[in-house]
Design a protein around this motif. Structure first.
Motif, short mmCIF file in Angstrom:
data_model
loop_
_atom_site.label_atom_id
_atom_site.label_comp_id
_atom_site.label_asym_id
_atom_site.label_seq_id
_atom_site.Cartn_x
_atom_site.Cartn_y
_atom_site.Cartn_z
N ASP A 28 -4.97 -0.40 12.42
CA ASP A 28 -4.55 -1.28 13.52
C ASP A 28 -3.21 -0.77 14.05
O ASP A 28 -2.16 -1.00 13.43
N SER A 29 -3.25 -0.06 15.16
CA SER A 29 -2.04 0.57 15.68
C SER A 29 -1.01 -0.44 16.15
O SER A 29 0.20 -0.19 16.09
N ALA A 30 -1.45 -1.60 16.61
CA ALA A 30 -0.52 -2.61 17.11
C ALA A 30 0.42 -3.11 16.02
O ALA A 30 1.62 -3.32 16.25
N SER A 31 -0.12 -3.30 14.82
CA SER A 31 0.70 -3.82 13.72
C SER A 31 1.12 -2.73 12.74
O SER A 31 1.95 -2.97 11.86
N LEU A 82 -2.80 -4.03 4.73
CA LEU A 82 -1.78 -3.30 4.00
C LEU A 82 -0.70 -2.86 4.99
O LEU A 82 -0.98 -2.14 5.95
N ARG A 83 0.55 -3.30 4.73
CA ARG A 83 1.67 -2.96 5.60
C ARG A 83 2.86 -2.51 4.76
O ARG A 83 2.93 -2.78 3.57
N PHE A 100 4.05 3.39 8.26
CA PHE A 100 3.33 4.57 7.78
C PHE A 100 3.48 5.71 8.79
O PHE A 100 3.32 5.51 9.99
N ILE A 101 3.76 6.91 8.30
CA ILE A 101 3.86 8.07 9.19
C ILE A 101 2.52 8.80 9.29
O ILE A 101 2.33 9.65 10.16
N SER A 142 -10.86 5.17 11.17
CA SER A 142 -11.80 4.14 10.73
C SER A 142 -13.03 4.78 10.09
O SER A 142 -13.25 6.00 10.20
N LEU A 143 -13.84 3.96 9.45
CA LEU A 143 -15.11 4.41 8.92
C LEU A 143 -16.16 4.39 10.02
O LEU A 143 -16.14 3.52 10.89
N SER A 144 -17.09 5.32 9.96
CA SER A 144 -18.16 5.34 10.96
C SER A 144 -19.23 4.30 10.66
O SER A 144 -19.98 3.88 11.55
N ALA A 145 -19.30 3.88 9.40
CA ALA A 145 -20.28 2.86 8.98
C ALA A 145 -19.76 2.25 7.69
O ALA A 145 -18.93 2.85 6.99
#
Length: 389
Positions: free
Chosen positions: A104-107, A121-122, A127-128, A157-160
């Motif tokens: 999640d790029s926003a957070s 997880l934050r 995270f770099i 992300s996972l594809s499935a």
């Protein structure tokens, strides 16, 4: 300069509980070469200490130090100094499969979900680099970091859905402080909010609250028995054991204390699907946990355990188990923390060896803890009550 034990990990180990593995040269110390490559220097090393570290490593071609602020001895070079990588194997909803995982790029958070439960997880520093991959494949960041000593494979992300492993890399320098939090919720929004609240509170406040609550609990117990009270290590082990029993109780279904927090035999029995495991409420273990807590002085939790058995595990009508049928008046071999209501036959298990109290007869493969329903207020007087061996 104040140095945490985690900044110089080998030093407190070799000067504390593991001196048998230590090789000293002056004030420098290292593990035996056949045990580990880790080498350690005192908190404020001088040039003599650095020379000692070079001599202590003469029999090895390389060594590993945890201290980023300490320069290598003359003639040595830094081969790798990676950032900190946080690795999480996703096992939500009691299984290792059917996970979704994404960035999640926003957070700036790594999220994962399964069966209506979401994790977030934050980190306070951000995270770099990150990765979402499938366990034990080329996309698995644990496989990547182990081989490359850094995070080189990155997927958003996972594809499935599958058995997910997530990694987040954190930039660290000579003196870097960061906090990592893992939040849960029924949606991405609530999971992120839980993680954000923990970050906002700050590690100091959370740690202080944690210590205060545990100290309050320990203070409410009986004094440690004479067999351990006079020895610091034994007394500490005693209280930690009681704390472990206390922490096994589910926070939603009170009194439902799981037999264990993990699925054992992971190298031999697949945890991809929900198996028996010990993270269920086993009657035999509940009894042992309750008696231990009673002895320690926690009568409240022991009472909740008994109430859970009668209110949530007691079988009032014939119910299918795994290869058996539990008759009215029975208790299952085990159950989910939610009890027998809505549980599948697999989730109730079968069967333990049982003993008729008073006769001593052993009966294999029968449902456990069978007793007449009317005995719930005086079970100790009924020879039909069956106990586990």
């Amino acid at each position: 300069m104040s140095v945490s034990s985690l900044d110089n990990l080998a030093w407190p180990s070799l000067t504390g509980p593991q001196p048998a593995f230590a090789e000293w040269c002056g004030r420098a110390v290292r593990y035996r070469a056949d045990v580990s490559p880790f080498c350690a220097l005192p908190q404020d090393p001088d040039e003599r200490d650095r020379r000692d570290s070079r001599n202590s490593s003469a029999r090895a071609s390389w060594f590993t130090s945890f201290r980023r602020d300490v320069q290598p001895p003359a003639g040595w070079e830094v081969m790798n100094s990676p950032g900190w990588t946080e690795i999480i194997a996703v096992c939500i909803a009691n299984t290792g499969t059917n996970d979704n995982a994404w960035w999640d790029s926003a957070s700036g958070a790594l999220l994962a979900s399964d069966s209506g439960i979401v994790s977030a997880l934050r980190t306070s520093s951000g995270f770099i680099a990150h990765d979402n991959g499938y366990a034990v494949t080329a996309s698995d960041c644990n496989v990547d970091v182990t081989a490359q000593k850094m995070l080189t494979t990155q997927y958003d992300s996972l594809s499935a859905p599958g058995n997910a492993v997530q990694c987040g890399q954190i930039a660290v320098g000579a003196d870097t402080v960061f906090t990592v939090v893992l939040g849960y919720g029924s949606t991405s929004t609530t999971a992120l909010a839980a993680a954000g609240d923990s970050l906002s509170a700050g590690f100091g406040a959370v740690e202080a609250s944690y210590r205060t609550n545990w100290n309050s609990y320990v203070d409410s117990l009986k004094a440690a028995p004479a067999s351990v009270s006079g020895d610091t290590q034994r007394r500490r082990a005693y209280y930690v054991a009681i704390m472990a029993l206390h922490s096994a109780e589910d926070k939603t279904y009170r009194g439902a204390s799981v037999a264990g927090l993990l699925t054992p035999w992971g190298n031999f029995v697949s945890a991809d699907a929900a198996g028996e495991g010990y993270h269920r409420v086993w009657g035999r273990d509940l009894y042992q946990q309750a008696t231990g807590l009673l002895a320690a002085g926690d009568t409240a939790q022991a009472r909740r355990m008994a109430q859970f058995m009668w209110n949530s595990q007691f079988i009032a009508t014939a119910s299918p188990g795994d290869g058996t049928t539990y008759q009215p008046g029975a208790f299952p071999r085990y159950s989910p923390v939610s009890g027998v209501a809505g549980a599948t036959a697999k989730e109730l298990g079968c069967c333990e060896r049982t003993v008729d109290v008073g006769r001593g007869a052993v009966h294999p493969a029968r449902p456990v803890h069978r007793c007449r329903p009317q005995s719930r207020h005086s079970v100790g007087r009924h020879s039909s009550l069956r106990h586990l061996t």
